[in-house]
Design an enzyme around this catalytic site. Structure first.
Site, PDB file in Angstrom:
ATOM      1  N   ASP A   1       0.823  -1.213   0.000  1.00 11.03           N
ATOM      2  CA  ASP A   1       0.000   0.000   0.000  1.00 11.03           C
ATOM      3  C   ASP A   1       0.859   1.267   0.000  1.00 11.03           C
ATOM      4  OD1 ASP A   1      -2.459  -1.117  -0.128  1.00 11.03           O
ATOM      5  OD2 ASP A   1      -2.920  -0.938   2.007  1.00 11.03           O
TER       6      ASP A   1
ATOM      7  N   LYS B   1      -4.079   3.556  -3.439  1.00 11.58           N
ATOM      8  CA  LYS B   1      -5.473   3.797  -3.808  1.00 11.58           C
ATOM      9  C   LYS B   1      -5.642   5.202  -4.363  1.00 11.58           C
ATOM     10  CE  LYS B   1      -7.453   0.283  -0.967  1.00 11.58           C
ATOM     11  NZ  LYS B   1      -7.163  -0.076   0.402  1.00 11.58           N
TER      12      LYS B   1
ATOM     13  N   MET C   1      -7.628   9.348   9.478  1.00 10.90           N
ATOM     14  CA  MET C   1      -8.295   9.832   8.255  1.00 10.90           C
ATOM     15  C   MET C   1      -9.229  11.003   8.558  1.00 10.90           C
ATOM     16  SD  MET C   1      -9.266   6.099   6.671  1.00 10.90           S
ATOM     17  CE  MET C   1      -9.910   5.448   8.196  1.00 10.90           C
TER      18      MET C   1
HETATM   19  N1  SAH Z   1      -3.860   0.332   9.034  1.00  7.44           N
HETATM   20  C1  SAH Z   1      -3.314   1.637   9.391  1.00  7.44           C
HETATM   21  C2  SAH Z   1      -4.325   2.752   9.214  1.00  7.44           C
HETATM   22  C3  SAH Z   1      -4.782   2.970   7.779  1.00  7.44           C
HETATM   23  S1  SAH Z   1      -5.910   4.325   7.630  1.00  7.44           S
HETATM   24  C4  SAH Z   1      -2.792   1.576  10.831  1.00  7.44           C
HETATM   25  O1  SAH Z   1      -3.079   0.612  11.544  1.00  7.44           O
HETATM   26  O2  SAH Z   1      -2.082   2.491  11.245  1.00  7.44           O
HETATM   27  C5  SAH Z   1      -4.828   5.644   7.206  1.00  7.44           C
HETATM   28  C6  SAH Z   1      -4.747   6.643   8.336  1.00  7.44           C
HETATM   29  O3  SAH Z   1      -3.851   6.161   9.344  1.00  7.44           O
HETATM   30  C7  SAH Z   1      -4.186   7.985   7.939  1.00  7.44           C
HETATM   31  O4  SAH Z   1      -5.206   8.817   7.411  1.00  7.44           O
HETATM   32  C8  SAH Z   1      -3.681   8.517   9.269  1.00  7.44           C
HETATM   33  O5  SAH Z   1      -4.730   9.050  10.035  1.00  7.44           O
HETATM   34  C9  SAH Z   1      -3.200   7.245   9.953  1.00  7.44           C
HETATM   35  N2  SAH Z   1      -1.743   7.067   9.790  1.00  7.44           N
HETATM   36  C10 SAH Z   1      -1.133   6.044   9.160  1.00  7.44           C
HETATM   37  N3  SAH Z   1       0.215   6.185   9.220  1.00  7.44           N
HETATM   38  C11 SAH Z   1       0.446   7.327   9.912  1.00  7.44           C
HETATM   39  C12 SAH Z   1       1.622   8.025  10.324  1.00  7.44           C
HETATM   40  N4  SAH Z   1       2.846   7.567  10.016  1.00  7.44           N
HETATM   41  N5  SAH Z   1       1.483   9.173  11.031  1.00  7.44           N
HETATM   42  C13 SAH Z   1       0.266   9.644  11.351  1.00  7.44           C
HETATM   43  N6  SAH Z   1      -0.879   9.028  10.991  1.00  7.44           N
HETATM   44  C14 SAH Z   1      -0.799   7.887  10.290  1.00  7.44           C
END
Ligand code: SAH
Length: 253
Positions: free
Chosen positions: A35, A57, A172
């Site tokens: 991803d 995506k 998000m």
């Molecule tokens: N599966 C992922 C989340 C996917 S949804 C997890 O468990 O972390 C995507 C959202 O995750 C982004 O919009 C943001 O809000 C958050 N996110 C993912 N990586 C991030 C990062 N390095 N720093 C801050 N927010 C993050």
């Protein structure tokens, strides 16, 4: 012989935060479908012969892309390949991992789920914010903030979130933050509650901004926050003043 699919959490950004098992999967994979949020450094550990498939995506192409990913996983595993589906954070936290598992089950493809460290905990920790704390918070929720009220997609139980849970990690949610803050305040959360915005958490580009709930939407606009970003609401944000460590470490290097 049928292959196998591993739904692997890559962790939140810093490539060292993947699990040992997740790394073993990467090293043995014939195909890695990854991803947008996955740190590309991790792909360097794959076999030379690995086939890498980017599954980023595109806005508006969500469904089509997801069908294509599902087909790819089934097709390659049916050919006997060891397939790794690599997702940011944890595959079962807003990662559609369960939908992919259901497709694999339906197609009789064996699979395993390898958890990862989710951004809500890891980005907060790198910002010096513990999601629970004996004095500040004994409950913690992971919340999807992208539901738009005007599109009828806001399914959140605002009163419960505002009053019932100490620490809230909104994923998000940057584009929808004004609505989120308004709803929390309208349903009883103190407008002076501390809030942190953590941009690109756990990476060398991590940036943390702290403010109050009532001011968060304006601050996000002023600071031009980019994705991925996490928003943490709760008194635990104040702990950062005492135990922030990541920025200090960078300075001392
Ligand atoms: N599966 C992922 C989340 C996917 S949804 C997890 O468990 O972390 C995507 C959202 O995750 C982004 O919009 C943001 O809000 C958050 N996110 C993912 N990586 C991030 C990062 N390095 N720093 C801050 N927010 C993050």
């Amino acid at each position: 012989m049928t292959g196998k699919v591993y739904l692997v959490g890559a962790g939140p950004g810093d490539p060292r935060l993947i699990t040992v098992y997740g790394m073993e999967c990467i090293k043995e994979a014939d195909v890695i479908a990854y991803d947008r949020l996955v740190n590309k450094e991790l792909l360097k550990y794959a076999k030379e012969t690995v086939e890498l498939v980017y599954c980023g995506k595109e806005p508006g192409r969500h469904e089509l892309i997801q069908d294509e990913i599902n087909e790819l996983l089934v097709r390659e595993a049916t050919r006997g390949k060891m397939v790794v589906r690599l997702k940011g954070g944890d595959p079962f936290v807003f990662g559609r991992g369960a939908e992919e598992a259901a497709v694999l089950r339906e197609a009789n493809i064996p699979y395993e789920v390898v958890p990862g460290i989710t951004a809500g905990i890891a980005a907060a920790a790198y910002a010096g914010i513990p999601v629970t704390h004996r004095e500040y918070a004994t409950s913690f929720a992971i919340v999807s903030g992208h539901g738009r009220a005007e599109k009828g997609q806001d399914f959140l139980h605002w009163e419960a979130l505002a009053k019932g849970i100490d620490t809230l990690a909104f994923y998000m949610s940057v584009g929808n933050i004004r609505h989120i803050a308004n709803q929390l305040i309208a349903h009883g959360r103190d407008k002076n509650t501390s809030v942190a915005i953590i941009e690109r958490g756990t990476t060398e580009n991590q940036r943390t901004i702290t403010t109050k709930l009532a001011d968060i939407a304006d601050r996000i606009e002023q600071e031009q926050v980019v994705n991925p970003a996490l928003i943490v609401v709760g008194n635990v944000v104040d702990v950062r003043e005492k135990i922030a460590w990541f920025e200090q470490m960078e300075e001392s290097v």
